[in-house]
Design an enzyme around this catalytic site. Sequence first.
Site, PDB file in Angstrom:
ATOM      1  N   LYS A  59       0.846  -1.206   0.000  1.00 49.69           N
ATOM      2  CA  LYS A  59       0.000   0.000   0.000  1.00 49.69           C
ATOM      3  C   LYS A  59       0.880   1.255   0.000  1.00 49.69           C
ATOM      4  O   LYS A  59       0.601   2.221  -0.718  1.00 49.69           O
ATOM      5  CB  LYS A  59      -0.948  -0.022   1.218  1.00 49.69           C
ATOM      6  N   GLN A 103      -4.470  -1.721   9.725  1.00 46.92           N
ATOM      7  CA  GLN A 103      -4.330  -3.071   9.168  1.00 46.92           C
ATOM      8  C   GLN A 103      -4.794  -4.087  10.201  1.00 46.92           C
ATOM      9  O   GLN A 103      -4.380  -4.057  11.359  1.00 46.92           O
ATOM     10  CB  GLN A 103      -2.860  -3.311   8.772  1.00 46.92           C
ATOM     11  N   ASP A 126     -11.248   2.336   4.306  1.00 47.60           N
ATOM     12  CA  ASP A 126     -11.417   0.879   4.327  1.00 47.60           C
ATOM     13  C   ASP A 126     -12.895   0.489   4.392  1.00 47.60           C
ATOM     14  O   ASP A 126     -13.244  -0.680   4.203  1.00 47.60           O
ATOM     15  CB  ASP A 126     -10.715   0.307   5.571  1.00 47.60           C
TER      16      ASP A 126
HETATM   17  N1  GUN Z   1      -6.757  -7.405   6.818  1.00 45.30           N
HETATM   18  C1  GUN Z   1      -7.189  -8.261   5.871  1.00 45.30           C
HETATM   19  N2  GUN Z   1      -7.829  -7.598   4.896  1.00 45.30           N
HETATM   20  C2  GUN Z   1      -7.801  -6.300   5.228  1.00 45.30           C
HETATM   21  C3  GUN Z   1      -8.308  -5.114   4.617  1.00 45.30           C
HETATM   22  O1  GUN Z   1      -8.913  -5.112   3.555  1.00 45.30           O
HETATM   23  N3  GUN Z   1      -8.070  -3.961   5.287  1.00 45.30           N
HETATM   24  C4  GUN Z   1      -7.408  -3.927   6.458  1.00 45.30           C
HETATM   25  N4  GUN Z   1      -7.244  -2.758   7.026  1.00 45.30           N
HETATM   26  N5  GUN Z   1      -6.937  -4.993   7.049  1.00 45.30           N
HETATM   27  C5  GUN Z   1      -7.131  -6.176   6.439  1.00 45.30           C
END
Ligand code: GUN
Length: 300
Positions: A59, A103, A126
């Site tokens: 990211k 995350q 998100d």
């Molecule tokens: N952990 C697994 N998938 C995701 C996601 O799409 N966003 C975030 N922030 N954490 C994750």
Amino acid sequence: MNNNIKTNTENKIIDGRQVAEKIISEIKKELKLHNNIKPGLALILVGNNPASEIYVKMKEKKCAELGYYSIVNRLSEKITEAELLAHIRAYNNNNKIHGILIQLPLPKQINEMNVLEAVDYRKDVDGFHPVNAGRLMIGEKCFTPCTPAGIHELLKRYNVETSGKNAVVIGRSNIVGKPIANILLQKLKGANCTVTVTHSATGRISDFTKKADIIIAAIGQAEFLKANMIKEGAVIIDVGINRVEDQTHPKGYRVVGDVDYKACYKKASLITPVPGGVGPMTIAMLMKNTLDSAMKRIYP
Ligand code: GUN
């Protein structure tokens, strides 16, 4: 402009890499048009989960490629919930930051819901804040979780006929299963389906998948969906990323999805590979949500 990907009748593969690249190039074009806009994204990583490390790095790299302002805040596994909430509040009040991403998963001492709810919903790129989850359910403008948004984008850009079709989702997670079910239910292009969500308490999942025109496999079990569970011509979207031991590979493992790809490919009309299907779309949609936030398109 025609955004649709031309499908070769010989080729059943939904190429997520190609679509993701197209979305990234569209974002670059927009940024050129609005050169006063610099989207800002705060990425919060708690602890040392190796998969999370990889995702956050990817990211961060994409932010750099697009010229976004990004902060990666790496925090200790032992952080308290109060300390983490203080970091989130600081980003809520930082005008350079348009998106905040925590995350997941988080360490056990932290209540995930308290953390997701602490994010300003107007910066929740998100789409995990209850305001966005609720607005998605009732079909109002909102930040949509990135993986489900990516799946919807693939269905639209491949012109998959979805209206009135039977869509079966395997898995009921808050990150994929529930939001994709809500999207597919909306009266929209690439949606308007009759949706069934199957899960761990569903008696025989194949009773449902055998009748499905579209299957979204998001169960987190390697090669769960077999060819005898699908009908001829089904559209198969594989959200899984599973490591399976394989000593013939240099790393000692290979990555497979939730779908027995080789066998299902023969029966499917369209199918996403792993890797190169849904995966690349998740980051592209995160970048899109962050741009939309900077442009104040969701919450003006
Ligand atoms: N952990 C697994 N998938 C995701 C996601 O799409 N966003 C975030 N922030 N954490 C994750």
